[in-house]
Write a protein that holds these residues in place. Structure first.
Motif, mmCIF file in Angstrom:
data_model
loop_
_atom_site.group_PDB
_atom_site.id
_atom_site.type_symbol
_atom_site.label_atom_id
_atom_site.label_comp_id
_atom_site.label_asym_id
_atom_site.label_seq_id
_atom_site.Cartn_x
_atom_site.Cartn_y
_atom_site.Cartn_z
ATOM 1 N N PHE A 328 -14.987 -5.100 27.371
ATOM 2 C CA PHE A 328 -14.344 -4.456 26.234
ATOM 3 C C PHE A 328 -13.012 -5.168 26.022
ATOM 4 C CE2 PHE A 328 -11.859 -0.699 24.554
ATOM 5 C CZ PHE A 328 -12.520 -0.631 23.333
ATOM 6 N N VAL A 329 -12.925 -5.948 24.950
ATOM 7 C CA VAL A 329 -11.739 -6.767 24.686
ATOM 8 C C VAL A 329 -10.971 -6.153 23.526
ATOM 9 C CG1 VAL A 329 -10.880 -9.057 24.094
ATOM 10 C CG2 VAL A 329 -12.936 -8.820 25.508
ATOM 11 N N VAL A 330 -9.717 -5.807 23.777
ATOM 12 C CA VAL A 330 -8.920 -5.115 22.777
ATOM 13 C C VAL A 330 -7.537 -5.731 22.706
ATOM 14 C CG1 VAL A 330 -8.280 -3.355 24.481
ATOM 15 C CG2 VAL A 330 -8.027 -2.861 22.047
ATOM 16 N N ASN A 331 -7.044 -5.919 21.494
ATOM 17 C CA ASN A 331 -5.675 -6.347 21.271
ATOM 18 C C ASN A 331 -4.837 -5.113 20.939
ATOM 19 O OD1 ASN A 331 -6.032 -9.145 21.609
ATOM 20 N ND2 ASN A 331 -6.769 -9.358 19.510
ATOM 21 N N THR A 332 -3.891 -4.780 21.785
ATOM 22 C CA THR A 332 -3.033 -3.637 21.531
ATOM 23 C C THR A 332 -1.810 -4.072 20.728
ATOM 24 O OG1 THR A 332 -1.627 -3.827 23.502
ATOM 25 C CG2 THR A 332 -3.754 -2.688 23.750
ATOM 26 N N THR A 333 -1.154 -3.118 20.116
ATOM 27 C CA THR A 333 0.046 -3.386 19.329
ATOM 28 C C THR A 333 1.192 -2.521 19.828
ATOM 29 O OG1 THR A 333 -1.186 -3.983 17.335
ATOM 30 C CG2 THR A 333 1.082 -3.244 17.028
ATOM 31 N N ILE A 334 2.316 -3.176 20.148
ATOM 32 C CA ILE A 334 3.552 -2.470 20.476
ATOM 33 C C ILE A 334 4.502 -2.717 19.311
ATOM 34 C CG2 ILE A 334 5.482 -2.261 22.082
ATOM 35 C CD1 ILE A 334 3.627 -3.346 24.262
ATOM 36 N N PRO A 335 4.818 -1.685 18.523
ATOM 37 C CA PRO A 335 5.624 -1.900 17.313
ATOM 38 C C PRO A 335 6.983 -2.527 17.619
ATOM 39 C CG PRO A 335 4.622 0.280 17.311
ATOM 40 C CD PRO A 335 4.399 -0.289 18.680
ATOM 41 N N ALA A 336 7.543 -3.191 16.611
ATOM 42 C CA ALA A 336 8.873 -3.781 16.740
ATOM 43 C C ALA A 336 9.913 -2.684 16.940
ATOM 44 C CB ALA A 336 9.199 -4.588 15.489
ATOM 45 N N THR A 337 10.970 -3.023 17.637
ATOM 46 C CA THR A 337 12.111 -2.118 17.777
ATOM 47 C C THR A 337 13.336 -2.805 17.199
ATOM 48 O OG1 THR A 337 12.642 -2.966 19.985
ATOM 49 C CG2 THR A 337 11.179 -1.053 19.849
ATOM 50 N N SER A 338 14.144 -2.044 16.497
ATOM 51 C CA SER A 338 15.335 -2.597 15.872
ATOM 52 C C SER A 338 16.541 -1.762 16.249
ATOM 53 C CB SER A 338 15.164 -2.630 14.344
ATOM 54 O OG SER A 338 16.325 -3.128 13.718
ATOM 55 N N GLN A 339 17.505 -2.366 16.913
ATOM 56 C CA GLN A 339 18.744 -1.703 17.308
ATOM 57 C C GLN A 339 19.902 -2.503 16.703
ATOM 58 O OE1 GLN A 339 18.674 1.111 18.919
ATOM 59 N NE2 GLN A 339 16.515 1.148 19.444
ATOM 60 N N PRO A 340 20.325 -2.185 15.474
ATOM 61 C CA PRO A 340 21.332 -3.003 14.780
ATOM 62 C C PRO A 340 22.642 -3.152 15.544
ATOM 63 C CG PRO A 340 20.295 -1.440 13.283
ATOM 64 C CD PRO A 340 19.853 -1.066 14.651
#
Length: 367
Positions: A328-340
């Motif tokens: 079972f091959v899966v590409n996960t996504t970790i959303p971008a984080t922005s700390q101005p």
């Protein structure tokens, strides 16, 4: 072909309670050299939307939302070819179901809608993608599996030669908290650990959802911890009766049975090494075995599958997993984080994970 999120310009589908309108169109691609605007009338076989779609003479377009999954073209037991697709997200009715577009030998097209009847009130339901399953290898679709936006996994029975007799959808599993499933599920048979001649049918999938960016809001993601699952579809006695002569039988249990998250073997990410130079970040995962319910000699509580929580910050599955060499091959996504006001801004990231679909753990050898 469908229009996906773009059919609504990222608008209503970007919120779980908005109403989207869907569109489906069919083109004749027999002669690509003939593609031109002047030939449009001959190329366009048909176009349907939420306002004009009819199923057996009854309006069914109210169930058509933003269809983001690719229609699957398959042959059915009545001898016809069909395009099968989920009803999409944020339809006017807010339900979840699948459409079957039947094409008879003359080329005439008709539609049927198989409704789960499950809506979510303010958070609308819907099916993004479908997975046809051929259980006996005759290249004819027997069942269709799909997950919905409220975390339910469904099995639709298309084994009858009469479309009017297609059975009511069967709920295979529901994720804790109704975590959304917006990608295709993978349906794979694995050998039974006790009786090697029979197979166990596993439905593997991940949870997660991305709400597209709009002119006024940034892209956002489903909240909370998301999870990878592999759930045994234990209720195939009707299939075994139907396919008794073919010998393509599956391990099943007597009804009734319940399958909750506590019935699944918990696998986990054990370690994560940080990226360094050209060396990417690396994960290792556990490798616990499963003692299936109904097996003999289980020293622990018998189980009905596996699960693995994704440990990254808001990590989730928004791209279709694949099955490669039994993994079972899966590409996960970790959303971008922005700390101005700090240096802790990070672009989107994720991991490519390949795990044994029969256990949810690490495979015996490195991939």
């Amino acid at each position: 072909k469908t229009l996906g999120n773009g059919g609504n310009a990222g608008g209503p589908v970007a919120t779980p309670g908005g109403t989207a309108t869907g569109t489906l169109y069919v083109l004749d691609v027999t002669n690509p050299a003939g593609f031109s605007e002047s030939q449009a009338a001959a190329i366009v076989v048909g176009e349907w939307n939420s306002s004009n779609l009819s199923c057996g003479g009854v309006a069914c377009g109210q169930h058509l939302g933003s269809v983001v999954g690719s229609p699957q073209i398959r042959r059915l037991h009545n001898g016809q070819w069909a395009a099968i697709f989920g009803n999409g997200l944020n339809s006017a009715s807010g339900t979840a179901g699948i459409y079957v577009m039947l094409v008879d030998p003359s080329g005439s097209i008709s539609f049927r809608f198989l409704d789960t009847g499950v809506t979510g009130g303010g958070t609308k339901n819907g099916i993004a993608a479908v997975t046809p399953a051929d259980l006996d290898g005759d290249r004819i679709t027997d069942y269709v599996y799909a997950g919905d936006a409220l975390g339910n996994v469904w099995r639709f029975d298309l084994t009858s030669r009469n479309p009017g007799s297609w059975g009511s959808p069967v709920r295979v599993f529901t994720t804790p908290g109704g975590k959304p499933i917006t990608t295709r599920v993978s349906v794979v048979s694995v050998p039974d650990t006790e009786k090697k001649a029979t197979q166990r049918l596993i439905v593997a999938f991940g949870t997660g959802r991305r709400f597209p960016q709009t002119a006024t809001t940034a892209a956002s993601y489903a909240a909370g911890t998301q999870t990878l699952y592999g759930v045994w579809d234990w209720n195939l006695s009707s299939w075994n009766t139907l396919a008794a002569s073919s010998g393509k039988l599956y391990v099943t249990l007597a009804s009734p049975q319940t399958v909750t998250a506590s019935d699944l073997q918990a696998q986990s990410v054990l370690t994560t090494t940080a990226a360094s130079g050209a060396t990417p970040a690396l994960r290792t995962v556990s490798r616990y075995t499963i003692c299936w319910r109904g097996s003999t000699g289980c020293s622990a509580t018998p189980e009905m599958g596996w699960r693995m929580d994704l440990p990254g910050s808001n990590e989730q599955v928004i791209y279709d997993p694949q099955v490669v060499s039994g993994l079972f091959v899966v590409n996960t996504t970790i959303p971008a984080t922005s700390q101005p006001l700090s240096c802790d801004s990070r672009p989107p990231s994720g991991f490519t994970m390949a795990i044994a679909i029969g256990s949810g753990g690490a495979p015996p050898a490195s991939v």
